[in-house]
Write a protein that holds these residues in place. Structure first.
Motif, short mmCIF file in Angstrom:
data_model
loop_
_atom_site.label_atom_id
_atom_site.label_comp_id
_atom_site.label_asym_id
_atom_site.label_seq_id
_atom_site.Cartn_x
_atom_site.Cartn_y
_atom_site.Cartn_z
N UNK A 138 15.34 -17.46 -2.34
CA UNK A 138 14.60 -16.95 -3.49
C UNK A 138 13.98 -15.60 -3.16
N UNK A 139 13.56 -14.90 -4.23
CA UNK A 139 12.89 -13.62 -4.00
C UNK A 139 11.59 -13.87 -3.25
N UNK A 140 11.26 -12.97 -2.36
CA UNK A 140 10.06 -13.13 -1.55
C UNK A 140 9.17 -11.90 -1.69
N UNK A 141 7.94 -12.03 -1.22
CA UNK A 141 7.00 -10.93 -1.29
C UNK A 141 5.63 -11.43 -1.70
N UNK A 142 4.69 -10.52 -1.83
CA UNK A 142 3.32 -10.90 -2.15
C UNK A 142 3.19 -11.47 -3.55
N UNK A 143 4.16 -11.17 -4.41
CA UNK A 143 4.06 -11.63 -5.79
C UNK A 143 4.73 -12.98 -6.02
N UNK A 144 5.16 -13.65 -4.96
CA UNK A 144 5.81 -14.93 -5.10
C UNK A 144 5.22 -15.91 -4.08
N UNK A 145 5.18 -17.19 -4.45
CA UNK A 145 4.67 -18.22 -3.56
C UNK A 145 5.74 -18.58 -2.55
N UNK A 146 5.40 -18.53 -1.26
CA UNK A 146 6.36 -18.79 -0.18
C UNK A 146 6.06 -20.15 0.44
N UNK A 147 7.05 -21.05 0.43
CA UNK A 147 6.91 -22.35 1.07
C UNK A 147 7.13 -22.24 2.57
N UNK A 148 6.45 -23.08 3.35
CA UNK A 148 6.58 -23.07 4.81
C UNK A 148 6.85 -24.49 5.29
N UNK A 149 7.56 -24.59 6.42
CA UNK A 149 7.83 -25.90 7.00
C UNK A 149 6.52 -26.61 7.34
N UNK A 150 6.50 -27.91 7.09
CA UNK A 150 5.30 -28.69 7.37
C UNK A 150 4.34 -28.75 6.21
N UNK A 151 4.64 -28.06 5.12
CA UNK A 151 3.75 -28.10 3.95
C UNK A 151 3.75 -29.51 3.36
N UNK A 152 2.57 -30.00 3.03
CA UNK A 152 2.47 -31.35 2.48
C UNK A 152 2.87 -31.36 1.01
N UNK A 153 3.23 -32.53 0.53
CA UNK A 153 3.60 -32.68 -0.88
C UNK A 153 2.43 -32.31 -1.78
N UNK A 154 1.22 -32.71 -1.40
CA UNK A 154 0.05 -32.41 -2.21
C UNK A 154 -0.19 -30.90 -2.32
N UNK A 155 -0.07 -30.19 -1.17
CA UNK A 155 -0.27 -28.73 -1.20
C UNK A 155 0.79 -28.03 -2.05
N UNK A 156 2.01 -28.52 -1.97
CA UNK A 156 3.08 -27.92 -2.75
C UNK A 156 2.85 -28.11 -4.25
N UNK A 157 2.41 -29.31 -4.64
CA UNK A 157 2.14 -29.59 -6.04
C UNK A 157 0.94 -28.78 -6.53
N UNK A 158 -0.08 -28.62 -5.67
CA UNK A 158 -1.26 -27.87 -6.05
C UNK A 158 -0.96 -26.39 -6.28
#
Length: 416
Positions: free
Chosen positions: A89-109
């Protein structure tokens, strides 16, 4: 001696037989080994070919992911943590970047609050085995700024335990801003088409009545005019014909004016003039149309007030406002005035003591073909034209009204 000779010959034959037996066994062993080596070589060659195909497939797979701008992720149901295999996906300061180890709750939030609860429940249902697949579209706020973008995700169960419960999920995520923009454009086009159809029906319904009424009067009075010999009666009929002709001309002018604005053919001619003089002239002109128990007056914030705007557009707005005031005011007063200019803008208003407008209808009076009272003559275009002209001048319109007490229609425009 003879027996010894026979014994010696027998041993040599046995030895030869054994040697030949060993030689034959060795040849067979070599043949078997050679056959096994050939088979192993073929198997190795096949594995190398499969490995090459797999490498080519993986490269093509990555190309496809990159072309589609997909993100491939896994969710460990036991730890509720994400790992990301690829993220194109497009990356940069204007997009949310997922990282390994991110919890399901943090991703949904990280998802827009309007979509977070729905997406979270859908993922939980897949993790608990209550559903077999997951598909959601949602908005993701941009880290910097008040914007957001759209994403679409799919997921399914990749691994289960011995009891059949999900252990690991695999899913994809992609940006769908272009598709959402296209969908919004299609919805907007559909709404505009429906609105256009509604306006066409309203136009035909209103115009057929509003045009036919003065036209019938003109035709009727004109047909009887030759038979009238009394001069006073002829003069009265001529006045009625003239009055209905002006009504018909006014309706046609309204349609032409609103068409000019819509097609962008309205040309603004800016000029400076004294607002006090113009409002006084319009108030005096309206005096002849009011009912006997109604007075027309003015109220100015300053002794002299010059403004620069399109004189013709402002006059047309004032005339529509005054026309409505005279039609709906049976007794009391009509006041034309303006407030003290503020921050380079001035509010001009016309206040009457007429029948007023119900609160639930005040926001609709500036819609095309909308009429508060269907029994009062008019095409329902006047206030809509006022709003359009005010926007053209960089201003806005509005109304305050109390049912049974009267209304105040205003237009606010820049002084320069």
């Amino acid at each position: 001696m003879l027996q010894q000779l026979y014994y010696s010959i027998g041993r040599e034959q046995i030895l030869d037989i054994l040697i030949w037996a060993f030689l034959i066994a060795g040849v067979l062993a070599l043949a078997v080994m050679l056959y096994w080596q050939v088979r192993q070589s073929k198997a190795l060659k096949s594995e190398l070919e499969q490995l090459g195909k797999l490498q080519k497939h993986n490269i093509e797979y990555e190309f496809v992911l990159e072309a589609m701008r997909l993100s491939i992720w896994h969710l460990d149901v036991r730890t509720m943590e994400f790992t990301f295999e690829q993220d194109f996906r497009e990356k940069g300061d204007q997009f949310f970047v997922n990282v390994d180890g991110m919890s399901l709750n943090d991703s949904v939030m990280a998802i827009d609050p309007n979509d977070a609860e729905r997406v979270g429940k859908s993922l939980e249902a897949l993790c608990q085995g209550r559903t077999s697949s997951y598909h959601e579209t949602y908005r993701v706020p941009v880290t910097f700024g008040n914007k957001s973008y759209w994403e679409e995700s799919y997921a399914t169960v990749a691994e289960r335990d011995v009891d059949g419960n999900p252990v690991r999920l695999v899913g994809t995520t992609m940006r769908i801003d272009d598709r959402k923009a296209m969908e919004e454009a299609l919805v907007d086009a559909r709404n505009r088409a429906e609105e256009s159809d509604r306006l066409k029906s309203a136009f035909l319904a209103n115009m057929s009545h509003e045009i036919r009424t003065p036209l019938n009067a003109i035709i009727g009075f004109t047909s009887v005019l030759p038979d009238v010999e009394d001069n006073e009666e002829r003069k009265m009929l001529l006045n009625l014909i003239h009055e209905n002709t002006q009504k018909l001309l006014h309706i046609v002018d309204d349609v032409v004016n609103i068409s000019k604005v819509e097609t962008g053919k309205l040309e603004l001619v800016m000029m400076s003039f004294d607002l006090n003089n113009e409002l006084t002239m319009q108030a005096d002109a309206a005096t002849k149309d009011v009912k006997p128990d109604v007075t027309v007056s003015t109220s100015f914030a300053n002794e002299t007030q010059y403004i620069t705007t399109d004189h013709k557009c402002l006059v047309e707005i004032l005339q529509h406002y005054l026309s409505n005031a005279t039609k709906f005011t049976d007794a009391g007063s009509i006041v034309v005035g303006y407030d003290q200019p503020n921050e380079g803008r001035i509010r001009i208003w016309i206040k009457d003591t007429g029948k007023g407008i119900p609160e639930n209808l005040q926001q609709r009076v500036f819609e095309r073909f909308f009429k508060v009272d269907e029994f009062v003559p008019g095409a329902g275009l006047g206030l809509s034209i006022c709003q359009t002209l005010a926007y053209s001048l960089g201003g806005k319109v509005g109304v305050q009204s109390v049912l049974g007490e009267g209304s105040t229609f205003w237009v606010e425009i820049p002084i320069q």
